[in-house]
Design a protein around this motif. Sequence first.
Motif, PDB file in Angstrom:
ATOM      1  N   ILE A 187     -68.578   7.972  91.566  1.00  0.00           N
ATOM      2  CA  ILE A 187     -68.056   6.604  91.578  1.00  0.00           C
ATOM      3  C   ILE A 187     -67.028   6.423  90.469  1.00  0.00           C
ATOM      4  O   ILE A 187     -67.289   6.747  89.313  1.00  0.00           O
ATOM      5  CB  ILE A 187     -69.206   5.589  91.410  1.00  0.00           C
ATOM      6  N   HIS A 188     -65.865   5.912  90.849  1.00  0.00           N
ATOM      7  CA  HIS A 188     -64.745   5.781  89.923  1.00  0.00           C
ATOM      8  C   HIS A 188     -64.369   7.140  89.328  1.00  0.00           C
ATOM      9  O   HIS A 188     -64.287   7.323  88.109  1.00  0.00           O
ATOM     10  CB  HIS A 188     -65.036   4.766  88.807  1.00  0.00           C
ATOM     11  N   PRO A 210     -73.785   9.058  93.932  1.00  0.00           N
ATOM     12  CA  PRO A 210     -74.697   8.908  95.071  1.00  0.00           C
ATOM     13  C   PRO A 210     -74.524  10.015  96.113  1.00  0.00           C
ATOM     14  O   PRO A 210     -73.441  10.585  96.248  1.00  0.00           O
ATOM     15  CB  PRO A 210     -74.318   7.546  95.658  1.00  0.00           C
ATOM     16  N   ILE A 215     -73.901  11.235  99.645  1.00  0.00           N
ATOM     17  CA  ILE A 215     -73.245  10.667 100.835  1.00  0.00           C
ATOM     18  C   ILE A 215     -73.232  11.674 101.985  1.00  0.00           C
ATOM     19  O   ILE A 215     -72.396  11.604 102.883  1.00  0.00           O
ATOM     20  CB  ILE A 215     -71.805  10.204 100.518  1.00  0.00           C
ATOM     21  N   LEU A 262     -73.522  10.571 106.194  1.00  0.00           N
ATOM     22  CA  LEU A 262     -72.664   9.637 106.927  1.00  0.00           C
ATOM     23  C   LEU A 262     -72.540  10.075 108.387  1.00  0.00           C
ATOM     24  O   LEU A 262     -72.389  11.257 108.684  1.00  0.00           O
ATOM     25  CB  LEU A 262     -71.277   9.564 106.285  1.00  0.00           C
ATOM     26  N   ALA A 318     -62.843   4.507  98.934  1.00  0.00           N
ATOM     27  CA  ALA A 318     -64.221   4.083  99.195  1.00  0.00           C
ATOM     28  C   ALA A 318     -65.157   4.456  98.051  1.00  0.00           C
ATOM     29  O   ALA A 318     -66.148   3.766  97.807  1.00  0.00           O
ATOM     30  CB  ALA A 318     -64.719   4.685 100.504  1.00  0.00           C
ATOM     31  N   LEU A 319     -64.838   5.545  97.332  1.00  0.00           N
ATOM     32  CA  LEU A 319     -65.676   5.961  96.198  1.00  0.00           C
ATOM     33  C   LEU A 319     -65.221   5.306  94.898  1.00  0.00           C
ATOM     34  O   LEU A 319     -65.783   5.580  93.846  1.00  0.00           O
ATOM     35  CB  LEU A 319     -65.631   7.485  96.036  1.00  0.00           C
TER      36      LEU A 319
END
Lengths: 398, 398
Positions: B44-45, B56, B58, B61, B76-77
């Motif tokens: 994330i970021h 996280p 993923i 999906l 999205a991330l």
Amino acid sequence: MTISSGNILLVQSGGCTPVMNSTLAGLIKNGQTLYPQSRIYGGIHGIEGIIDGKIPDITELSNSQLKSLSKMPGAALRSSRHKLLPNDIGPLLNTLRAHDIRILHTIGGNDSAVTGLRVSEAAQEDKYELQVINLPKTIDNDIVLTDHSPGYGSAARFISQATFGIGKDAEAMGINSPICILEVMGRDSGWLAAASSFYKKTDHDAPHFIGIPEVIFSEEHFMISIESAYRNYGYAIAVVSEKIRSAEGNLGRDNPPTFTDNFGHNYFESPGKYLSDLVEKRLGVRCRWEKPGTIQRSFMDAVSTTDREEAYQIGRKAVEMARSGMNDVIPTLIRSSNQKYEYSIGSASLKDVAGEIRYLPEKYRPDEQGYTSDSFKSYLRPLLGNPIHDTDSIFHLL
Amino acid sequence: MTISSGNILLVQSGGCTPVMNSTLAGLIKNGQTLYPQSRIYGGIHGIEGIIDGKIPDITELSNSQLKSLSKMPGAALRSSRHKLLPNDIGPLLNTLRAHDIRILHTIGGNDSAVTGLRVSEAAQEDKYELQVINLPKTIDNDIVLTDHSPGYGSAARFISQATFGIGKDAEAMGINSPICILEVMGRDSGWLAAASSFYKKTDHDAPHFIGIPEVIFSEEHFMISIESAYRNYGYAIAVVSEKIRSAEGNLGRDNPPTFTDNFGHNYFESPGKYLSDLVEKRLGVRCRWEKPGTIQRSFMDAVSTTDREEAYQIGRKAVEMARSGMNDVIPTLIRSSNQKYEYSIGSASLKDVAGEIRYLPEKYRPDEQGYTSDSFKSYLRPLLGNPIHDTDSIFHLL
């Protein structure tokens, strides 16, 4: 009154829309068909071209040229914001007489309705037989007595997507540029700004505030909405009409105008810039502000298929209305079904349209978290044209 | 080195493009296929998520989610502009170890190449086996050793159309707002600004001036071009990169910064505003300036079909490159044919890409009337995707 001889004059007026040339193409096409003996002229820069006698003959446009014309942004005949002066009437009537013009079609908005009516009265006073049939055109959607106006659907499509896009961008960029203000057009009404809410489904989604001209703008309420979204979701998007007004007057208008034109009109710093500075000062983070300006009313990729088709059919219909002898009227769009969207074209008296402004009704107005109502989205949806891919399947990866 | 066990970490970095999620979808999809035993994590970021341990899982999906993801603007991330500090290395390696991550994919631009390389070196020094494979992403098109970068085609499509549209609008509006300045992104290179010339065929057509960062900006040359177009054609359009520089420094930078962030970065008045004021003062007519800002890198309707597809395939290819044991590399786009556009995907060493900037070459640079070369248009055309309707049939009604 049905005038079977004589010629036709077409003009375009006011701010451009991406489909006003589609209306022009519909007019020319049906004029060629229903008035095969007539010449079709185009006034350059609206009413100014008539006054100056600049009205080239555009009768002979080919089908392929008309097809191309119908997809072009801008106003192919050039537009005008000229307000008719008493001294203009003489030269104007001279031009009409010199070319035996018996039908005047003005593609325009509220101001053009006033002008059309004035020309009609002047012709009548001068015992000159003339049919005046205007055609609705505005991205502002502020013409009364029509469900909507050609031009609105496409500009609304642009603004709804722009808001979605800058929202996703600001959310992704986070602390680097977490807040963004989008300044949109719409003149004195909030129809266009309200369209920014189309993709908002949750509190998290953009926009988090919408400022419209119909509602007195409160800096404190604005700051509460933006700060709250920023604290809760890490980003915030505000959409504001360029003509929002605070209780004290227009935002940022305490400063001197940035430019004054030859007519004495003042141009001020934009509210987007003003609010961006305010946010940066209050929250100490970078606040972008974006101003698509005339891009929002001229962007080919964002033209609504519904909008373009309706604009064209409005053009065709106006010629039929002339043929059937109508005068001082404007075709209107009637929504006959919203389940499966269907429309028909009616008409209104120019007298009932001229000088009126159709504001965003209470039931469609955004709240202070950037939501509008389901009824507004239901109103807007069909006007946006072919669905943008996959927006129904939007999900939050995080 | 081929690492058949272990997990995969994906991050997105730098400014957003409208197709960087398409690359992400391609990565996840092919990761699921070629590494069925592995978990796929998303930082994330960007690098910040790795340092903070926010990654996280993923992996799971669905295909329909991936399809939706591939069409979403933003990152999205979430993205990052964090520059790796010595103190970050420890926590970063801890996160990689804790999740047994053996492949790191960063979707990013030039800065991300530097970061990717630094992480790779740190892992090596720490005897931690890690493959680093970056993926190109930038609307600026400033990554070296690739024909073009995913993201550029879509943003270029936006800018080319925006210029065409505001040109038609200004031409139509005439004296009411005859001059418009469009401020575009592109960082230190003029690729994006140059795309504004795509629809210019004659001296009459917009744009009438293009300012790029590679060429010292001269206010006098700018004014000559704009005044000449205005006098000859009744309107004028200038397109300027937001980072154009005059001989004395950046335009309008004599004034104090409008905002200084917590890192001490200064933000200045934009060159569009500065030049708009200059034009109004010199010519005494209204000069609009438009700043689409992040809209130009997030607008769904303007996504190039070519660009989205290439972005996706780049994502897939990077997984194959990992599978074949490559390290410290980045896939590149190779134009194998321009007659009928065809491309293939090659690779470059991260070392050869990191810290480099690909400027707009001399042969593609605009002249002072807003023309670029046929060779540039030929380069650009296939990247814009499906043709915008009827632009080949554009004609001047007047």
